[in-house]
Design a protein around this motif. Structure first.
Motif, PDB file in Angstrom:
ATOM      1  N   ILE A  37      27.690   4.253  35.497  1.00 36.03           N
ATOM      2  CA  ILE A  37      28.377   4.307  36.699  1.00 36.03           C
ATOM      3  C   ILE A  37      29.785   3.825  36.067  1.00 36.03           C
ATOM      4  N   TRP A  38      30.890   4.820  36.667  1.00 42.11           N
ATOM      5  CA  TRP A  38      32.109   4.384  36.069  1.00 42.11           C
ATOM      6  C   TRP A  38      33.104   4.875  37.381  1.00 42.11           C
ATOM      7  N   GLY A  39      34.369   4.110  37.145  1.00 38.14           N
ATOM      8  CA  GLY A  39      35.278   3.949  38.423  1.00 38.14           C
ATOM      9  C   GLY A  39      36.249   3.167  38.160  1.00 38.14           C
ATOM     10  N   ASP A  40      37.313   3.082  39.226  1.00 38.62           N
ATOM     11  CA  ASP A  40      38.371   1.951  38.898  1.00 38.62           C
ATOM     12  C   ASP A  40      37.893   0.786  39.136  1.00 38.62           C
ATOM     13  N   THR A  41      38.867  -0.238  38.410  1.00 37.61           N
ATOM     14  CA  THR A  41      38.460  -1.818  38.459  1.00 37.61           C
ATOM     15  C   THR A  41      38.215  -2.146  39.587  1.00 37.61           C
ATOM     16  N   GLY A  42      37.211  -3.265  39.844  1.00 41.09           N
ATOM     17  CA  GLY A  42      37.184  -4.170  40.828  1.00 41.09           C
ATOM     18  C   GLY A  42      36.680  -3.660  42.111  1.00 41.09           C
ATOM     19  N   LYS A  84      13.096   4.682  27.808  1.00 41.83           N
ATOM     20  CA  LYS A  84      13.249   3.725  28.975  1.00 41.83           C
ATOM     21  C   LYS A  84      14.480   3.691  29.350  1.00 41.83           C
ATOM     22  N   PRO A  85      14.738   3.593  30.887  1.00 39.21           N
ATOM     23  CA  PRO A  85      16.001   3.763  31.488  1.00 39.21           C
ATOM     24  C   PRO A  85      17.255   2.747  30.979  1.00 39.21           C
ATOM     25  N   LEU A  86      18.301   3.135  31.048  1.00 39.51           N
ATOM     26  CA  LEU A  86      19.532   2.339  30.824  1.00 39.51           C
ATOM     27  C   LEU A  86      20.562   2.541  31.924  1.00 39.51           C
ATOM     28  N   ILE A  87      21.072   1.562  32.239  1.00 40.39           N
ATOM     29  CA  ILE A  87      22.251   1.803  33.222  1.00 40.39           C
ATOM     30  C   ILE A  87      23.355   1.000  32.783  1.00 40.39           C
ATOM     31  N   ILE A  88      24.537   1.738  32.787  1.00 41.70           N
ATOM     32  CA  ILE A  88      25.593   1.384  32.321  1.00 41.70           C
ATOM     33  C   ILE A  88      27.070   1.315  33.305  1.00 41.70           C
ATOM     34  N   THR A  89      27.560   0.496  33.396  1.00 34.09           N
ATOM     35  CA  THR A  89      29.095   0.459  34.087  1.00 34.09           C
ATOM     36  C   THR A  89      30.193   0.141  33.166  1.00 34.09           C
ATOM     37  N   THR A  90      31.225   0.865  33.441  1.00 33.56           N
ATOM     38  CA  THR A  90      32.304   0.889  32.829  1.00 33.56           C
ATOM     39  C   THR A  90      33.726   1.141  33.778  1.00 33.56           C
ATOM     40  N   ASN A  91      34.692   0.893  33.338  1.00 33.30           N
ATOM     41  CA  ASN A  91      36.096   1.190  33.882  1.00 33.30           C
ATOM     42  C   ASN A  91      36.712   2.178  33.154  1.00 33.30           C
ATOM     43  N   LEU A  92      36.200   2.784  31.879  1.00 34.70           N
ATOM     44  CA  LEU A  92      36.702   4.016  31.482  1.00 34.70           C
ATOM     45  C   LEU A  92      36.157   5.377  31.909  1.00 34.70           C
ATOM     46  N   SER A  93      37.020   6.293  31.858  1.00 36.92           N
ATOM     47  CA  SER A  93      36.603   7.518  32.257  1.00 36.92           C
ATOM     48  C   SER A  93      35.676   8.035  31.127  1.00 36.92           C
ATOM     49  N   THR A  94      34.901   9.295  31.411  1.00 38.56           N
ATOM     50  CA  THR A  94      33.980   9.593  30.581  1.00 38.56           C
ATOM     51  C   THR A  94      34.600  10.134  28.947  1.00 38.56           C
ATOM     52  N   GLU A  95      36.038  10.761  29.030  1.00 39.08           N
ATOM     53  CA  GLU A  95      36.644  10.793  27.819  1.00 39.08           C
ATOM     54  C   GLU A  95      37.126   9.773  27.150  1.00 39.08           C
ATOM     55  N   GLN A  96      37.555   8.748  27.779  1.00 39.37           N
ATOM     56  CA  GLN A  96      37.983   7.493  27.378  1.00 39.37           C
ATOM     57  C   GLN A  96      36.801   6.761  26.609  1.00 39.37           C
ATOM     58  N   GLU A 135      36.892   0.963  48.129  1.00 40.76           N
ATOM     59  CA  GLU A 135      38.247   0.045  47.946  1.00 40.76           C
ATOM     60  C   GLU A 135      37.974  -1.136  46.982  1.00 40.76           C
ATOM     61  N   PRO A 136      39.182  -1.624  46.285  1.00 37.94           N
ATOM     62  CA  PRO A 136      38.849  -2.831  45.357  1.00 37.94           C
ATOM     63  C   PRO A 136      38.113  -4.155  46.198  1.00 37.94           C
ATOM     64  N   ARG A 137      37.035  -4.287  45.686  1.00 38.85           N
ATOM     65  CA  ARG A 137      36.270  -5.225  46.194  1.00 38.85           C
ATOM     66  C   ARG A 137      36.926  -6.611  46.156  1.00 38.85           C
ATOM     67  N   ARG A 138      37.328  -6.933  44.986  1.00 43.43           N
ATOM     68  CA  ARG A 138      37.984  -8.273  44.542  1.00 43.43           C
ATOM     69  C   ARG A 138      39.172  -8.401  45.493  1.00 43.43           C
ATOM     70  N   GLN A 139      39.932  -7.417  45.678  1.00 47.51           N
ATOM     71  CA  GLN A 139      41.060  -7.509  46.698  1.00 47.51           C
ATOM     72  C   GLN A 139      40.760  -7.779  48.047  1.00 47.51           C
ATOM     73  N   ALA A 140      39.684  -7.203  48.517  1.00 47.03           N
ATOM     74  CA  ALA A 140      39.144  -7.717  49.583  1.00 47.03           C
ATOM     75  C   ALA A 140      38.725  -8.965  50.048  1.00 47.03           C
ATOM     76  N   ILE A 141      37.948  -9.409  48.738  1.00 45.78           N
ATOM     77  CA  ILE A 141      37.575 -10.876  49.084  1.00 45.78           C
ATOM     78  C   ILE A 141      38.900 -11.631  49.019  1.00 45.78           C
ATOM     79  N   GLY A 142      39.933 -11.409  48.084  1.00 48.89           N
ATOM     80  CA  GLY A 142      41.354 -12.304  48.086  1.00 48.89           C
ATOM     81  C   GLY A 142      41.497 -12.107  49.510  1.00 48.89           C
TER      82      GLY A 142
END
Length: 283
Positions: free
Chosen positions: A127-132, A222-234, A264-271
């Motif tokens: 699972i990848w995408g923008d920060t926050g 066995k399954p593995l889920i990863i989250t990252t802020n990086l694009s696939t190339e990065q 939308e940035p979740r942390r920004q919405a919480i702030g």
């Protein structure tokens, strides 16, 4: 002495008589047999069996042992996971729905609802995408949903995983790393959050640790889920080994196809929400 031998022979002949009417003992507590008559080589024999109360006692003991083993497994999972208050509150029922994060919610719910198929087919995801935007929250919602169904899940960050292994060296040496990797191998699902945030030391040890966990999951099927802020190339560039080989990235993509999420940035919405609360208090 001869008389004693004759008596023993007579006793043996009496016990071996096929026509002997054998009577089974009865448990004085529950009134059910503690013996059963079987025919073996043409002769009737009495064999011990569990009466009803003994069978219930053994069943309760086995259930207690299973519960205790489950608790021990949970403690081992907690030791490997980021199971703090933030983790515990990351649940689908606490999800704050918006138009932009609805697809993330549906992705997580569908994965959990189809867990048996995901497990059988060894399907995870990157699972990848923008920060926050809530990637960590989504992955921990998946973890809690499956944990509530009795699925063994380890959910941790790449930094925490590396730190745990480094700390284990001071306690039990290299065996600590082996034991931690074994826990990650045995869990039904492993979630590694924020992959790529870890520091890349000159020795390449951090990459080696990440590769060991991913490789263990691949080998165990066995399954593995990863989250990252990086694009696939990065991420590909990040995962290149010190020898220039992309083995970690290739292994990861084998079981964790990339899924880009947007919200939308979740942390920004919480702030913003907390700022509004503070504003109302000041007014």
């Amino acid at each position: 002495m001869e008389a004693v031998n004759q008596i023993l022979v007579q006793m043996d002949q009496t016990i071996s008589t096929p026509t002997l009417d054998l009577v089974c003992n009865i448990c004085p507590k529950c009134g059910t047999p503690t013996e059963h008559i079987v025919k073996l080589f043409g002769k009737k024999k009495k064999v011990g069996v569990n009466c009803r109360c003994k069978a219930l006692e053994l069943q309760e003991k086995e259930e207690l042992e299973r519960y205790q083993e489950q608790m021990r497994k949970l403690e081992r999972l907690r030791a490997c996971s980021l199971m703090d208050e933030s983790f515990k509150n990351s649940k689908f029922e606490n999800w704050e729905h918006t138009a932009l994060n609805q697809k993330m919610f549906e992705l997580g719910k569908e994965y959990c609802d189809n867990w048996e198929k995901m497990k059988a087919e060894n399907i995870g995801m990157t699972i990848w995408g923008d920060t926050g935007i809530g990637k960590t929250y989504l992955s921990f919602c998946i973890a809690n949903e499956l944990l509530s169904k009795g699925v063994s899940v380890i959910a941790t960050s790449s930094i925490n995983l590396i730190n745990q292994i480094y700390e284990s060296y001071g306690r039990v040496g290299a065996l600590g790393e082996v034991e931690i990797i074994r826990q990650f191998e045995h869990a039904s699902l492993v979630i590694i959050d924020d992959l790529g945030a870890e520091h890349n030391g000159k020795s390449g040890k951090e990459k080696q640790i990440i590769y060991s966990v991913i490789d263990a999951r691949v080998r165990a099927k066995k399954p593995l889920i990863i989250t990252t802020n990086l694009s696939t190339e990065q991420l590909r560039n990040k995962m290149v080994g010190v020898d220039g080989v992309e083995r970690t990235y290739d292994r990861m993509m084998e079981i964790c196809p990339p899924v880009k999420v947007k919200a939308e940035p979740r942390r920004q919405a919480i702030g913003v929400k907390k700022t509004a609360i503070l504003g109302s208090l000041l007014n």
